[in-house]
Motif scaffolding. Structure first.
Motif, mmCIF file in Angstrom:
data_model
loop_
_atom_site.group_PDB
_atom_site.id
_atom_site.type_symbol
_atom_site.label_atom_id
_atom_site.label_comp_id
_atom_site.label_asym_id
_atom_site.label_seq_id
_atom_site.Cartn_x
_atom_site.Cartn_y
_atom_site.Cartn_z
ATOM 1 N N LEU A 156 181.024 72.378 118.114
ATOM 2 C CA LEU A 156 180.043 73.964 118.110
ATOM 3 C C LEU A 156 179.070 73.270 117.370
ATOM 4 O O LEU A 156 178.252 71.726 117.036
ATOM 5 C CB LEU A 156 180.893 74.869 116.244
ATOM 6 N N ASP A 157 177.892 74.760 117.328
ATOM 7 C CA ASP A 157 176.992 74.139 116.667
ATOM 8 C C ASP A 157 176.250 74.573 115.406
ATOM 9 O O ASP A 157 178.225 75.577 114.479
ATOM 10 C CB ASP A 157 175.834 74.751 117.211
ATOM 11 N N ALA A 158 175.687 74.916 114.608
ATOM 12 C CA ALA A 158 175.876 75.139 112.955
ATOM 13 C C ALA A 158 176.108 76.830 112.377
ATOM 14 O O ALA A 158 176.146 77.102 111.946
ATOM 15 C CB ALA A 158 174.575 74.260 112.599
ATOM 16 N N ALA A 159 175.600 77.602 113.571
ATOM 17 C CA ALA A 159 175.060 78.862 113.961
ATOM 18 C C ALA A 159 177.247 78.806 113.877
ATOM 19 O O ALA A 159 177.000 79.937 113.061
ATOM 20 C CB ALA A 159 174.533 79.160 114.918
ATOM 21 N N ALA A 160 177.796 78.303 115.154
ATOM 22 C CA ALA A 160 178.916 78.817 114.972
ATOM 23 C C ALA A 160 179.692 78.800 113.480
ATOM 24 O O ALA A 160 180.627 79.110 113.335
ATOM 25 C CB ALA A 160 179.245 78.687 116.491
ATOM 26 N N LEU A 161 179.248 77.404 112.982
ATOM 27 C CA LEU A 161 179.894 77.139 111.675
ATOM 28 C C LEU A 161 179.777 77.903 110.727
ATOM 29 O O LEU A 161 181.185 77.024 109.523
ATOM 30 C CB LEU A 161 179.459 75.494 111.638
ATOM 31 N N LYS A 162 179.046 78.916 110.618
ATOM 32 C CA LYS A 162 179.314 79.943 110.006
ATOM 33 C C LYS A 162 180.468 81.050 109.464
ATOM 34 O O LYS A 162 180.865 81.042 108.668
ATOM 35 C CB LYS A 162 178.054 80.443 110.217
ATOM 36 N N ASN A 163 180.206 80.220 110.915
ATOM 37 C CA ASN A 163 182.012 81.369 111.136
ATOM 38 C C ASN A 163 183.596 81.043 111.150
ATOM 39 O O ASN A 163 184.446 81.705 110.983
ATOM 40 C CB ASN A 163 181.590 82.807 112.385
ATOM 41 N N ILE A 164 183.204 79.824 110.378
ATOM 42 C CA ILE A 164 184.373 78.777 110.605
ATOM 43 C C ILE A 164 184.676 78.924 108.929
ATOM 44 O O ILE A 164 183.742 78.598 107.521
ATOM 45 C CB ILE A 164 184.533 77.401 110.809
ATOM 46 N N VAL A 165 186.095 78.483 108.518
ATOM 47 C CA VAL A 165 187.343 78.280 107.340
ATOM 48 C C VAL A 165 187.887 77.576 107.376
ATOM 49 O O VAL A 165 188.357 77.540 108.468
ATOM 50 C CB VAL A 165 187.241 79.850 106.671
ATOM 51 N N ILE A 166 187.392 75.940 106.686
ATOM 52 C CA ILE A 166 188.263 74.621 106.444
ATOM 53 C C ILE A 166 189.706 74.961 105.439
ATOM 54 O O ILE A 166 189.458 74.962 104.143
ATOM 55 C CB ILE A 166 187.747 73.944 106.243
#
Length: 252
Positions: A156-166
């Protein structure tokens, strides 16, 4: 400021009537969410549309599915696609839960595909990672979790990562009688955040929500959530008891 989240995973429990009662008891428990706090409820697939109706007038409470298919559509009997989930108003989807990995042999590569499909349909993945007992005993938990992150998220890129919860699940501390201390949880959460920083940058690492998924309950939630890098919890059994789940939410 990153979000603080308590998510309740019902797993394969409750009838529809029992689930409706549970949701009604939760929303009437006098929970007051502060800015940046969220509650996520993850019922079984058949109840998703109904739970969405029950929570629609409660800001800060969101709907999650417990899984989605790794294919867009087609002849996959028994599977449920991310597009289907989006069509009934699902906000989040739990992916890579330890039970899915163990019982259904889900791989990191398969989870990467599921994450892409969820994101493409506007659904935020709650990506689960964590180590079993033998890995913890060998003291190789950091390497194990790092591999999960790398193989499922690093495309993923940093923009997509903003929509991820771990969500970090210490599998060795779930149903075994063993307990992960708040310090052990904090140590792994800090490690996960450091890996995100190395790959995606400091800003992305500071912004990502990392939940604890190791048998949190009212008696230990406050201590866990007070840790610097623990941003809430992915709750299993305690989410089936309205009073317990409400108490955990209030621990935020």
């Amino acid at each position: 400021m990153r979000k603080k989240i308590v998510a309740g995973n019902w797993k394969m429990n409750l009838t529809l009537a029992q689930g409706e009662q549970l949701v009604n008891d939760i929303v009437s428990a006098g929970i007051k969410l502060a800015e940046g706090q969220e509650v996520v409820i993850a019922p079984p697939f058949p109840y998703l549309a109904r739970v969405k109706q029950l929570i629609r007038n409660y800001p800060g409470i969101y709907l999650a599915a417990q899984n989605c298919a790794g294919e867009k559509s087609g002849a996959f009997t028994g599977e449920v696609s991310a597009e289907m989930l989006a069509s009934v108003g699902v906000d989040y989807v739990i992916l890579g839960h330890s039970e899915r990995r163990e019982y259904f042999s889900e791989t990191n590569a398969q989870l990467a595909k599921k994450i892409d499909l969820a994101l493409a349909n506007g659904i935020k993945p709650i990506f689960c990672c964590g180590e079993p007992l033998e890995i913890r005993k060998a003291e190789t938990q950091n390497e194990f979790v790092a591999r999960q992150l790398e193989e499922s998220l690093y495309h993923l890129d940093a923009a997509a990562l903003k929509n991820i919860v771990i969500a970090y699940e210490p599998i060795w501390a779930i149903g075994t009688g063993l307990t992960a201390s708040a310090q052990q949880a904090q140590d792994m959460h800090a490690f996960i955040r450091s890996r995100i920083a190395e790959k995606f940058g400091r800003e992305a690492a500071l912004g990502i929500t990392i939940l604890y998924g190791g048998s949190a309950k009212p008696s230990n939630a406050g201590e866990l959530f007070a840790s610097a890098d623990v941003d809430g919890g992915l709750i299993g059994g305690a989410s089936l008891v309205a009073a317990d789940f409400a108490a955990i939410i209030k621990s935020l």
